[in-house]
Design a protein around this motif. Structure first.
Motif, PDB file in Angstrom:
ATOM      1  N   VAL A  61      15.025 -65.705 138.430  1.00  0.00           N
ATOM      2  CA  VAL A  61      15.267 -66.330 137.941  1.00  0.00           C
ATOM      3  C   VAL A  61      14.606 -66.360 135.914  1.00  0.00           C
ATOM      4  CG1 VAL A  61      15.073 -68.456 139.565  1.00  0.00           C
ATOM      5  CG2 VAL A  61      12.649 -68.488 138.590  1.00  0.00           C
ATOM      6  N   VAL A  62      15.131 -67.715 134.695  1.00  0.00           N
ATOM      7  CA  VAL A  62      13.945 -67.346 133.854  1.00  0.00           C
ATOM      8  C   VAL A  62      14.213 -69.367 133.675  1.00  0.00           C
ATOM      9  CG1 VAL A  62      15.553 -65.700 133.032  1.00  0.00           C
ATOM     10  CG2 VAL A  62      16.426 -68.227 132.424  1.00  0.00           C
ATOM     11  N   VAL A  63      12.787 -69.461 132.989  1.00  0.00           N
ATOM     12  CA  VAL A  63      12.148 -70.426 132.665  1.00  0.00           C
ATOM     13  C   VAL A  63      13.513 -71.053 130.995  1.00  0.00           C
ATOM     14  CG1 VAL A  63      10.776 -72.275 131.302  1.00  0.00           C
ATOM     15  CG2 VAL A  63      10.290 -70.138 132.684  1.00  0.00           C
ATOM     16  N   HIS A  64      13.817 -72.412 131.714  1.00  0.00           N
ATOM     17  CA  HIS A  64      14.690 -72.773 131.448  1.00  0.00           C
ATOM     18  C   HIS A  64      14.495 -73.168 129.593  1.00  0.00           C
ATOM     19  CE1 HIS A  64      18.433 -76.478 130.869  1.00  0.00           C
ATOM     20  NE2 HIS A  64      18.581 -74.985 130.066  1.00  0.00           N
ATOM     21  N   ALA A  65      15.111 -72.025 128.301  1.00  0.00           N
ATOM     22  CA  ALA A  65      14.990 -72.591 127.309  1.00  0.00           C
ATOM     23  C   ALA A  65      16.169 -73.711 126.236  1.00  0.00           C
ATOM     24  CB  ALA A  65      15.666 -70.939 126.467  1.00  0.00           C
ATOM     25  N   LEU A  66      15.707 -74.535 126.999  1.00  0.00           N
ATOM     26  CA  LEU A  66      16.221 -76.041 125.608  1.00  0.00           C
ATOM     27  C   LEU A  66      16.716 -75.848 124.683  1.00  0.00           C
ATOM     28  CD1 LEU A  66      14.649 -78.728 126.970  1.00  0.00           C
ATOM     29  CD2 LEU A  66      16.421 -77.531 128.322  1.00  0.00           C
ATOM     30  N   THR A  67      17.730 -75.707 124.018  1.00  0.00           N
ATOM     31  CA  THR A  67      18.448 -75.633 122.667  1.00  0.00           C
ATOM     32  C   THR A  67      18.416 -76.875 122.299  1.00  0.00           C
ATOM     33  OG1 THR A  67      20.700 -75.548 123.558  1.00  0.00           O
ATOM     34  CG2 THR A  67      20.480 -73.805 123.272  1.00  0.00           C
ATOM     35  N   SER A  68      18.227 -76.341 120.889  1.00  0.00           N
ATOM     36  CA  SER A  68      18.560 -78.234 119.534  1.00  0.00           C
ATOM     37  C   SER A  68      19.044 -78.863 120.214  1.00  0.00           C
ATOM     38  CB  SER A  68      18.376 -77.259 118.573  1.00  0.00           C
ATOM     39  OG  SER A  68      18.712 -78.731 117.844  1.00  0.00           O
ATOM     40  N   ASP A  69      20.816 -78.833 120.498  1.00  0.00           N
ATOM     41  CA  ASP A  69      21.595 -78.983 120.534  1.00  0.00           C
ATOM     42  C   ASP A  69      21.652 -79.481 122.100  1.00  0.00           C
ATOM     43  OD1 ASP A  69      23.494 -78.430 118.402  1.00  0.00           O
ATOM     44  OD2 ASP A  69      24.571 -77.352 119.272  1.00  0.00           O
ATOM     45  N   TYR A  70      20.779 -79.662 123.115  1.00  0.00           N
ATOM     46  CA  TYR A  70      20.356 -79.852 124.339  1.00  0.00           C
ATOM     47  C   TYR A  70      19.412 -80.953 124.037  1.00  0.00           C
ATOM     48  CZ  TYR A  70      19.530 -80.435 129.296  1.00  0.00           C
ATOM     49  OH  TYR A  70      19.850 -80.664 130.606  1.00  0.00           O
ATOM     50  N   LEU A  71      18.850 -80.494 123.516  1.00  0.00           N
ATOM     51  CA  LEU A  71      17.673 -81.846 123.665  1.00  0.00           C
ATOM     52  C   LEU A  71      17.789 -83.069 122.225  1.00  0.00           C
ATOM     53  CD1 LEU A  71      14.179 -78.928 122.350  1.00  0.00           C
ATOM     54  CD2 LEU A  71      14.565 -81.031 124.479  1.00  0.00           C
ATOM     55  N   GLU A  72      18.404 -82.548 121.639  1.00  0.00           N
ATOM     56  CA  GLU A  72      19.320 -83.698 121.362  1.00  0.00           C
ATOM     57  C   GLU A  72      20.271 -84.429 122.065  1.00  0.00           C
ATOM     58  OE1 GLU A  72      20.023 -86.276 117.594  1.00  0.00           O
ATOM     59  OE2 GLU A  72      19.338 -83.974 117.342  1.00  0.00           O
ATOM     60  N   HIS A  73      21.099 -83.839 122.574  1.00  0.00           N
ATOM     61  CA  HIS A  73      22.129 -84.726 123.931  1.00  0.00           C
ATOM     62  C   HIS A  73      20.746 -85.594 124.889  1.00  0.00           C
ATOM     63  CE1 HIS A  73      25.400 -82.665 122.683  1.00  0.00           C
ATOM     64  NE2 HIS A  73      25.502 -81.952 122.518  1.00  0.00           N
ATOM     65  N   ALA A  74      19.687 -84.406 125.522  1.00  0.00           N
ATOM     66  CA  ALA A  74      19.082 -85.656 126.781  1.00  0.00           C
ATOM     67  C   ALA A  74      17.805 -86.374 125.539  1.00  0.00           C
ATOM     68  CB  ALA A  74      18.078 -84.140 126.513  1.00  0.00           C
ATOM     69  N   TYR A  75      17.555 -86.687 124.349  1.00  0.00           N
ATOM     70  CA  TYR A  75      17.161 -87.496 124.105  1.00  0.00           C
ATOM     71  C   TYR A  75      17.216 -89.029 124.125  1.00  0.00           C
ATOM     72  CZ  TYR A  75      11.987 -85.643 124.118  1.00  0.00           C
ATOM     73  OH  TYR A  75      10.796 -85.150 124.606  1.00  0.00           O
ATOM     74  N   ALA A  76      19.527 -88.449 122.647  1.00  0.00           N
ATOM     75  CA  ALA A  76      20.011 -89.946 122.851  1.00  0.00           C
ATOM     76  C   ALA A  76      19.695 -90.401 124.189  1.00  0.00           C
ATOM     77  CB  ALA A  76      21.595 -89.183 122.730  1.00  0.00           C
ATOM     78  N   VAL A  77      20.040 -89.932 124.738  1.00  0.00           N
ATOM     79  CA  VAL A  77      20.696 -90.460 126.966  1.00  0.00           C
ATOM     80  C   VAL A  77      19.282 -90.954 127.276  1.00  0.00           C
ATOM     81  CG1 VAL A  77      20.836 -89.925 129.647  1.00  0.00           C
ATOM     82  CG2 VAL A  77      21.688 -88.819 127.057  1.00  0.00           C
ATOM     83  N   ARG A  78      17.632 -90.366 126.793  1.00  0.00           N
ATOM     84  CA  ARG A  78      16.835 -91.005 127.052  1.00  0.00           C
ATOM     85  C   ARG A  78      16.316 -92.650 126.699  1.00  0.00           C
ATOM     86  NH1 ARG A  78      10.479 -89.122 125.269  1.00  0.00           N
ATOM     87  NH2 ARG A  78       9.374 -91.443 126.215  1.00  0.00           N
ATOM     88  N   SER A  79      16.573 -91.759 125.243  1.00  0.00           N
ATOM     89  CA  SER A  79      17.059 -93.069 123.661  1.00  0.00           C
ATOM     90  C   SER A  79      17.480 -94.530 124.738  1.00  0.00           C
ATOM     91  CB  SER A  79      17.395 -93.017 122.780  1.00  0.00           C
ATOM     92  OG  SER A  79      17.553 -93.874 121.471  1.00  0.00           O
ATOM     93  N   ALA A  80      18.953 -94.171 124.811  1.00  0.00           N
ATOM     94  CA  ALA A  80      19.554 -95.292 125.195  1.00  0.00           C
ATOM     95  C   ALA A  80      18.866 -96.134 126.768  1.00  0.00           C
ATOM     96  CB  ALA A  80      21.019 -94.947 125.755  1.00  0.00           C
TER      97      ALA A  80
END
Length: 208
Positions: A61-80
């Motif tokens: 396996v490889v340690v998941h590298a979160l892209t800037s776009d992924y973080l943008e989407h993830a934090y939008a969901v977290r915020s909501a």
């Protein structure tokens, strides 16, 4: 159970940055590093993949590298989601449906988080920060929102460390948490939701 021990240890190492995003992990290298057999390592890696902390890559396996776009989407969901749970928590508190001890626990965790962050213990701060936000989600009484946030936090928890590193951020986090708790204690759902959403968006901004 040894697999549980290996899982917790690997998770700690990933969150602490000992294994970098994109770094490859195999059963053999991990078993040698932790001095355990490959069977519990195999199970631990499967669980970590389910958490979203690693992803399959050939024989390892490889340690998941979160892209800037992924973080943008993830934090939008977290915020909501956190805006929703904060608003629900405040409304339930106003209606007398929250035990006083639950709010007291949140206030205690917020104070402890401030002390631990000031002392530079980021590993413990990460755990306390998640416990604080999870406590609000539990107070909201919405199991679907809680489950969704748990899954999301598993995927973005590595970013929590980076968000606390800037010297000005810990004080800002402490102030945001205090204002959020005050809004919940006053039963002001709309205000609590607004503060929680802004808090998540501010955290994302630090990571840019």
């Amino acid at each position: 159970m040894q697999a549980d021990i290996v899982y917790r240890r690997l998770r700690e190492l990933i969150v602490a940055g000992e294994y970098s995003p994109g770094e490859r992990l195999t059963e053999m290298t991990v078993s040698e590093s932790l001095a355990v057999s490959r069977t519990p390592v195999r199970e631990a890696l499967r669980r970590l993949e389910g958490d979203g902390l690693v992803q399959g890559a050939g024989r390892g396996v490889v340690v998941h590298a979160l892209t800037s776009d992924y973080l943008e989407h993830a934090y939008a969901v977290r915020s909501a989601l956190e805006a929703l749970t904060a608003e629900l928590a405040a409304s339930r508190h106003r209606a007398g449906r929250v035990a006083p001890a639950a709010l007291a626990d949140l206030e205690r965790d917020a104070r402890l988080l401030e002390d631990v962050t000031a002392a530079g213990n980021l590993d413990r701060a990460i755990r306390l920060n998640r416990r604080f936000h999870r406590g609000i989600a539990k107070m909201a009484g919405n199991p679907i929102a809680l489950e969704s946030l748990d899954r999301l936090w598993d995927q973005i928890i590595v970013s929590t460390r980076d968000s606390l590193v800037p010297p000005e951020r810990p004080d800002a986090v402490a102030d945001e948490h205090r204002r959020l708790l005050q809004a919940i204690a006053e039963g002001d759902g709309p205000l609590a939701g607004r503060i929680a959403g802004e808090h998540a968006r501010a955290t994302r901004k630090v990571l840019e």
